[in-house]
Motif scaffolding. Structure first.
Motif, short mmCIF file in Angstrom:
data_model
loop_
_atom_site.label_atom_id
_atom_site.label_comp_id
_atom_site.label_asym_id
_atom_site.label_seq_id
_atom_site.Cartn_x
_atom_site.Cartn_y
_atom_site.Cartn_z
N PRO A 53 25.67 -15.77 -39.74
CA PRO A 53 25.28 -17.18 -39.61
C PRO A 53 25.51 -18.00 -40.88
N GLN A 54 25.61 -17.33 -42.03
CA GLN A 54 25.78 -18.06 -43.28
C GLN A 54 27.23 -18.20 -43.71
N VAL A 72 31.20 -25.12 -35.98
CA VAL A 72 31.59 -23.82 -36.52
C VAL A 72 30.62 -22.73 -36.04
N CYS A 73 29.34 -23.00 -36.15
CA CYS A 73 28.32 -22.04 -35.69
C CYS A 73 28.23 -22.00 -34.17
N HIS A 82 22.25 -26.19 -43.65
CA HIS A 82 23.59 -26.76 -43.62
C HIS A 82 23.77 -27.82 -44.71
N TYR A 83 22.67 -28.40 -45.15
CA TYR A 83 22.73 -29.39 -46.22
C TYR A 83 22.51 -28.77 -47.59
N LYS A 133 31.26 -28.37 -39.65
CA LYS A 133 31.34 -29.73 -39.11
C LYS A 133 30.17 -29.99 -38.17
N LEU A 134 29.33 -30.97 -38.52
CA LEU A 134 28.18 -31.33 -37.71
C LEU A 134 28.49 -32.56 -36.87
#
Length: 210
Positions: free
Chosen positions: A55-56, A121-122, A134-135, A144-145
């Protein structure tokens, strides 16, 4: 906590999935650690794909890694739990529960919060609390959010499991980069975002003869 000149912070022992102090910590092959239940549940969602990602850092593994308890980290976490930092209260004033038509946070357990962003991506959606890594973390810097969406799987190539970032003008459909080296080799292609912008411009300012 400061012992022997080493300063420890609560966030150092947090699982990046549940954002709580690690429980039964396990370390996966890339070196990142998670609660055993958290990473197992996270990977259960991708069981049908046969590819399991961190996840990271998004490193992928196949077959599914066998997880073993990180004894050293577990001992450190147990010692940390005996300090005053572990008992610091967790703020809940901004908790916003998901309603029937809302996109739910994929990380929340029990009653889920409303997701505010989805990560392409996730391929997961996050509430305000679980979006924070994510921040804050450099590992998510290139992710990409977008606004929270229920149709994340529609943005992924079913053949290569990659993001549909390219538009094939020859076949008039979105494809991934791996498709460019396969059945779409030599086709007229552009970035999907560029094609969307071009379509918007054409719609608003159609060409006409003078």
């Amino acid at each position: 906590m400061a012992q022997g000149g080493v300063v420890l912070d609560k966030d150092q022992f947090n699982c990046s999935i549940c954002l709580d102090v690690l429980k039964h910590p396990v370390t996966i092959p890339c070196g990142h650690s998670y609660c055993s239940d958290c990473i197992q549940n996270y990977w259960d969602q991708d069981d049908f794909l046969g590819i399991f990602v961190c996840p990271q850092c998004r490193q992928s593994f196949s077959p599914r890694p066998v997880l073993a308890r990180n004894t050293m980290l577990a001992d450190v976490v147990e010692k940390f739990k005996k300090t005053g930092l572990y008992d610091a209260p967790v703020p809940t004033e901004n908790r916003c529960l998901a309603e029937a038509d809302d996109v739910e946070c994929d990380v929340c357990t029990g009653r889920k919060n409303r997701a505010v962003k989805s990560c392409l991506v996730c391929l997961a959606s996050y509430c305000d609390v679980h979006l924070q890594p994510h921040y804050d973390s450099a590992a998510f810097k290139k992710h990409k959010l977008v606004s929270a969406s229920k149709g994340l799987q529609e943005t992924i190539c079913p053949q290569h499991d990659k993001l549909l970032e390219v538009y094939c003008r020859t076949d008039r459909r979105c494809i991934c980069y791996l498709c460019l080296t396969d059945e779409h080799k030599g086709h007229d292609t552009v970035l999907a975002e560029a094609e969307i912008q071009n379509m918007l411009v054409t719609t608003h300012y159609p060409s006409h003869s003078i």
